[in-house]
Design an enzyme around this catalytic site. Structure first.
Site, PDB file in Angstrom:
ATOM      1  N   GLY A  43       0.319  -6.352  -1.784  1.00 27.11           N
ATOM      2  CA  GLY A  43      -0.916  -5.671  -1.374  1.00 27.11           C
ATOM      3  C   GLY A  43      -1.679  -6.546  -0.394  1.00 27.11           C
ATOM      4  O   GLY A  43      -2.428  -6.045   0.433  1.00 27.11           O
ATOM      5  N   SER A  44      -1.505  -7.845  -0.508  1.00 27.30           N
ATOM      6  CA  SER A  44      -1.953  -8.716   0.571  1.00 27.30           C
ATOM      7  C   SER A  44      -0.740  -8.831   1.479  1.00 27.30           C
ATOM      8  O   SER A  44       0.324  -9.318   1.065  1.00 27.30           O
ATOM      9  CB  SER A  44      -2.369 -10.079   0.041  1.00 27.30           C
ATOM     10  OG  SER A  44      -2.787 -10.887   1.121  1.00 27.30           O
ATOM     11  N   LEU A  45      -0.876  -8.372   2.700  1.00 30.58           N
ATOM     12  CA  LEU A  45       0.300  -8.171   3.556  1.00 30.58           C
ATOM     13  C   LEU A  45       0.991  -9.474   3.952  1.00 30.58           C
ATOM     14  O   LEU A  45       0.415 -10.553   3.899  1.00 30.58           O
ATOM     15  CB  LEU A  45      -0.099  -7.365   4.784  1.00 30.58           C
ATOM     16  CG  LEU A  45      -0.463  -5.909   4.458  1.00 30.58           C
ATOM     17  CD1 LEU A  45      -1.112  -5.219   5.649  1.00 30.58           C
ATOM     18  CD2 LEU A  45       0.772  -5.138   4.001  1.00 30.58           C
ATOM     19  N   LYS A  50       4.471   7.949  10.878  1.00 28.32           N
ATOM     20  CA  LYS A  50       3.488   7.869   9.798  1.00 28.32           C
ATOM     21  C   LYS A  50       3.105   9.293   9.400  1.00 28.32           C
ATOM     22  O   LYS A  50       2.851  10.133  10.265  1.00 28.32           O
ATOM     23  CB  LYS A  50       2.260   7.087  10.277  1.00 28.32           C
ATOM     24  CG  LYS A  50       1.366   6.567   9.163  1.00 28.32           C
ATOM     25  CD  LYS A  50       0.527   5.385   9.630  1.00 28.32           C
ATOM     26  CE  LYS A  50      -0.482   4.941   8.590  1.00 28.32           C
ATOM     27  NZ  LYS A  50      -1.115   3.654   8.945  1.00 28.32           N
ATOM     28  N   HIS A  78      -4.886   6.457   8.048  1.00 27.45           N
ATOM     29  CA  HIS A  78      -4.466   5.339   7.196  1.00 27.45           C
ATOM     30  C   HIS A  78      -5.342   5.291   5.952  1.00 27.45           C
ATOM     31  O   HIS A  78      -6.562   5.396   6.033  1.00 27.45           O
ATOM     32  CB  HIS A  78      -4.575   4.011   7.949  1.00 27.45           C
ATOM     33  CG  HIS A  78      -4.136   2.835   7.125  1.00 27.45           C
ATOM     34  ND1 HIS A  78      -2.844   2.340   7.169  1.00 27.45           N
ATOM     35  CD2 HIS A  78      -4.795   2.077   6.220  1.00 27.45           C
ATOM     36  CE1 HIS A  78      -2.747   1.322   6.334  1.00 27.45           C
ATOM     37  NE2 HIS A  78      -3.909   1.140   5.743  1.00 27.45           N
ATOM     38  N   GLU A 116       3.817 -23.712   4.397  1.00 29.62           N
ATOM     39  CA  GLU A 116       3.370 -23.688   3.004  1.00 29.62           C
ATOM     40  C   GLU A 116       3.250 -22.280   2.448  1.00 29.62           C
ATOM     41  O   GLU A 116       3.426 -22.063   1.242  1.00 29.62           O
ATOM     42  CB  GLU A 116       2.029 -24.424   2.877  1.00 29.62           C
ATOM     43  CG  GLU A 116       2.084 -25.910   3.205  1.00 29.62           C
ATOM     44  CD  GLU A 116       2.087 -26.222   4.700  1.00 29.62           C
ATOM     45  OE1 GLU A 116       1.915 -25.284   5.508  1.00 29.62           O
ATOM     46  OE2 GLU A 116       2.265 -27.397   5.068  1.00 29.62           O
ATOM     47  N   HIS A 137       0.828  -1.214   0.000  1.00 26.09           N
ATOM     48  CA  HIS A 137       0.000   0.000   0.000  1.00 26.09           C
ATOM     49  C   HIS A 137       0.856   1.255   0.000  1.00 26.09           C
ATOM     50  O   HIS A 137       0.350   2.345  -0.242  1.00 26.09           O
ATOM     51  CB  HIS A 137      -0.970   0.004   1.188  1.00 26.09           C
ATOM     52  CG  HIS A 137      -0.310  -0.195   2.520  1.00 26.09           C
ATOM     53  ND1 HIS A 137       0.250  -1.386   2.908  1.00 26.09           N
ATOM     54  CD2 HIS A 137      -0.121   0.652   3.554  1.00 26.09           C
ATOM     55  CE1 HIS A 137       0.744  -1.247   4.136  1.00 26.09           C
ATOM     56  NE2 HIS A 137       0.532  -0.021   4.547  1.00 26.09           N
TER      57      HIS A 137
END
Lengths: 615, 615
Positions: free
Chosen positions: B121-123, B245, B259, B364, B75
């Site tokens: 983007g998927s953390l 931030k 955010h 995995e 992000h």
């Protein structure tokens, strides 16, 4: 060290011999299974169950104040069954049915057997389940029971373990006890750290747990450790035990190549000689828990739904509103969220009922596992994150179906209509994922009213329910008097002259309605069905549409496979009416929701075009 | 401390101002995005890219010896794009297209832009991807490039991070550098550890990484850290940076509620005043890498397949044989396995080519992420575990489709035919999961010959391929001269008088063949199709069957949703022939494979019964 063994130790030694006998007898009879992984944990578990630390009323496995024992290393099931046999709860006869078709003693534990807290066997899940049970004890039921989780060393490689470890510390779960069986050997060889107990200790202690190192075959050390556990406060405890895989049978001890392998009859006989005399008539005694019960909250009446017609409200927000509104009627509700509660709107509930809301941070696997633990303790966990991020917990979700779970998963930000954030944030496979669940329910509301109704139905339903919500606002189209049932649908546009049926849900319902209007102007009558229950399906309504219109078109903001198209064809694929599916088939990207719906051909234009093509 | 700023620092400060300007300008223009998360990392990244540590030939982004930079906190894409704009690789004009439909600058980075190593983007995924790239540098290409991964503090809650951390240490990846941006604030509030850098340090150091703490807005400290990184040996390094931030814009600095929120025009103007003068004409210079290349292995001829007809060979074993046999022809092959290589038979390859085999342990998610990293560096990773356990990595697998991955996933132990081990070990949703992937290929061989052919086809195919293998032995039914192509099928029993078509694959093919024989005795002719390519489908053959027999029955050892039944109906659902699906619909349990196939109605008897019912 005391050279004269205490009575307790002597008794435990005898019980351990019995348990080892049961392990070997049952696995050799079964012809498959994991005796060596059972033998390494045997002394730890015998000491736990029969040494006084574990408190459980075997006559009442569901007693709310029983201690809980979870075998995260589920392949040690022969040990698990042997323990309950030694406790007199399983007969030797039944023990010998292990792994047979129809036996309660499955290859890996499942909840068919009442002593099993949750099905395990996919590694790295038990500690999360334990976290859920410990959260329940400490914060919800407020009972003094403890949760014990037996862990394997190999499974410590799973990231989910560290999610559970971190969360347990965050919530100061001093009622959670991990017992880590470091037997050095995984399935195909040595683990990363072998017998280096300090490697585990450093890592686990760094996460703020109390650690206790023991020789996992020394009863004095193990008993001492369980003694210490009772006095820990403010942090969870991990007992890290050095053990020997295959312990007790010299020719398989600490040997590679013996994972998931059983003794043959000759080897079994040799092993029995080594074991020495076994008293098969003895019974281990488990301490009883205090007979205390949680305070029961009584259901209360709640307010009715009221949204003005046409008001734009995102269904994700309606989810938050619903939970907040109906909680008094369903006081077992608990909400869990993966650090996005201001997006899923779980925070509407969380702000009002902070004691029923658990921030699970960005750790979806542990969130799902903990939900299972809460569910097994009678709560109704409502678990929310972006639809896309539930894929992170698919293994845990899959395992929930083998534990008779009662969990509601709520995935927001479904489909390309998420817009500018792009594909990583778009749930495009969530319907497919949740549809696979045996007996699972998949619901997909379109407006605020149907969302509220559907959330209530989901809560009432005992089982796993997935609810898909949408990011952007959609107008309220239903009145509060409408009912939405699991397995139902709504025919939202209908004439006797409909030529084609469009089946839509969620955002695409509004596209279908727009298409309907446009086609109507051209004199083309199209039926529109709101398929808010994707599983189970309203087969009767679909069949009726199949019989009275010349084609069915499904439209979904989801990949082409496993979603609404597949579901509808699954229900009426044996009928002669053609079914066409409009779905996400082009690489999704960033853009405005409208642009993306058009691009994928699942908007009003795509539907209109397809209808005309079929006329 | 040096009171006179070095020339380098002065330059970096100017560049940082430029980068901050770009971040604010692009996100305000886009109207959405994550400027505050970008601002916290800005100084770290400016120092990395333009301070000398990072070596990259921007004219040749694919150069094998370029350093690699992955934004795990995807992000922070406005920063990523701003950096490349500051480097002169993206124009300011293009920068302002961010998040627009058709722009290369998506909401979260995707590989549409050549500087993006992998879509994020998927953390919690970037570090695993970095592990793959670092493994490649150290063990395969043997090149001196480094891999840098920018991590967010919130995403450290993901277990996958700890999987990557542990594996990086196990493989001594001293060419992997994590940069942890501890800006204290997650999406909906403070992270678990806030600004307590030591909490991260303790945990990461306990896993054997070198840690360096810095003030993430002090160029001297950051430059010093990157200096140290160059001299680390035998372990990976994590730079843990205290940041603010929203740094640089006083009214959003360190504030909750900012955010994923952008400045409006007025706020933007105020921010520009604070930023001070920005030199939009300046260009940051990135150091060039050594122009060295990996040794290229030349493809060699390989032996032919030879299995005697009728020989019982498990397809999982044939997978291992195939990889071992064809590797010389495809020297980009690398095998990864999740600690079950003696079950998936990846160990046949692993023993012969240990330098091309990576033990990934029971983790995995990291395995899938590392495979993506290897794939992006030109390798062909063949990733194996039990089919069921790929569910653990669904999020990583899902993200692979947005990175143009070339990965082969091989899932063994599919279906209830696994037998006694019970449901936790049975892959019953793997077809559904892999079928969702856009452009993905799903193959399901039945015998050893078709497996070998299919593995070779999968390797030749550029993209994501899933191959499903079976635990127990199945007899060889095909000869080596048969060909198996992606999108093909085999009509294995055929007469002109066939009344019904049975579509099967894998284990159920043999059940279908047995049913065929039995029905034949009764004078009922049944066509049997081996649907070894589940995606894409051989639509022509299915259509032909639909046209010439009165019904189609699909039979699969998989849950009823998302698998072969859904796939076949998806292909011919618009035709009038009825399609019936036999699949796993009852709660699976332990038992003999034969008992379970019968129980689920997917064995010979189930097929025979269904055929007769339809006549």
């Amino acid at each position: 060290m005391n050279m004269v063994k205490s009575m307790v130790e002597q008794k435990l030694e005898k019980l351990a011999r019995l348990v080892r006998y049961f392990i070997l007898a049952s696995s050799t009879r079964a012809g498959s299974g994991h005796p060596t992984s059972s033998l390494s944990s045997a002394d730890l578990m015998v000491a736990l169950m029969f040494g006084g630390a574990f408190r459980f009323d075997a006559a009442s496995p569901e007693h709310p104040n029983n201690d809980r024992l979870i075998f995260s290393k589920g392949h040690a099931s022969p040990l698990f069954y042997a323990l309950w046999a030694a406790a007199g709860c399983i007969t030797e006869r039944e023990l010998l049915t292990m792994r047979r078709f129809g036996s309660r003693l499955e290859g890996h534990p499942t909840v068919v057997l009442p002593y099993v807290e949750a099905a395990t066997g996919s590694l790295g899940q038990g500690l999360s389940i334990g976290v859920g049970m410990a959260l329940n004890a400490k914060y919800l039921d407020k009972l003094p029971y403890r949760t014990f989780v037996l862990l394997g060393d190999s499974e410590m490689a799973e990231g989910s373990q560290w999610e559970a470890i971190q969360l347990a510390r965050e919530y100061k779960l001093d009622n959670l006890v991990g017992i880590l069986d470091v037997n050095r050997l995984g399935q195909r060889g040595e683990t990363m750290y072998g017998h280096d107990l300090s490697a585990y200790e450093r890592r686990i202690a760094a996460f703020g747990w109390k650690t206790i190192l023991v020789d996992g075959h020394s009863f004095p050390q193990i008993l001492d450790a369980f003694e210490k556990v009772l006095n820990v406060s403010g942090q969870p405890v991990m007992i890290i035990a050095r053990t020997i895989k295959g312990k007790g049978v010299s020719f398989i001890e600490d040997r590679n190549g013996w994972h998931g392998k059983v003794l043959n009859k000759d080897e079994f006989e040799r092993a029995l000689v080594e074991l020495g005399s076994v008293d098969r008539s003895m019974t281990g005694e488990i301490s009883k828990p205090e007979n205390v019960m949680p305070e029961a909250a009584l259901p209360k009446e709640v307010a009715n739904i009221s949204y003005p017609a046409g008001k734009p409200v995102a269904t994700r927000r309606a989810y938050g509103n619903a939970l907040d509104r109906i909680y008094p009627r369903f006081p077992e509700i608990v909400a869990l969220d993966g650090e996005v509660s201001n997006s899923t709107y779980a925070d509407i509930f969380g702000k009002r009922y902070p004691e029923r809301f658990f921030e699970m941070y960005i750790a979806e696997q542990n969130m799902a596992g903990a939900a299972l633990g809460l569910s097994r303790r009678g709560k109704i966990p409502c678990v929310s994150t972006f639809a896309a991020f539930f894929t992170r917990a698919f293994d845990q979700i899959r395992m929930c179906q083998y534990s008779g779970a009662n969990i509601k998963f709520i995935g927001s930000h479904a489909g390309v209509s998420v817009g500018e954030d792009g594909p990583s944030q778009m749930g495009l496979e969530d319907l497919a994922m949740f549809r696979t669940l045996l007996g699972g329910v998949v619901l997909y509301p379109s407006d605020a009213v149907s969302t509220e109704k559907i959330v209530e139905e989901a809560i009432k339903h005992r089982g796993i329910v997935y609810i898909r919500t949408t990011r952007q606002d959609t107008p309220v189209i239903y009145t509060s008097s409408e009912s939405f049932v699991i397995g139902g649908s709504k025919i939202v546009r209908y004439t006797d002259n409909d030529v084609i049926t469009v089946v839509a849900a969620g955002v695409t319902l509004f596209e279908a309605l727009d298409a309907h209007e446009e086609l109507k102007k051209e004199g083309i009558a199209v039926r529109v069905i709101d398929l808010y229950s994707v599983k189970p399906l309203d087969v009767a309504t679909l069949k009726q549409a199949a019989g009275s219109t010349k084609a069915i078109i499904t439209v979904e903001d989801h990949f082409a496979e496993g979603g609404i198209g597949d579901a509808v064809r699954g229900a009426i694929g044996h009928l002669p009416v053609p079914v066409y599916s409009l779905a996400v088939r082009l690489m999704p990207k960033s853009g405005k929701p409208r642009e993306l719906l058009d691009y994928e051909g699942i908007s009003k234009d795509g539907i209109t075009k397809k209808v005309k093509e079929l006329l």
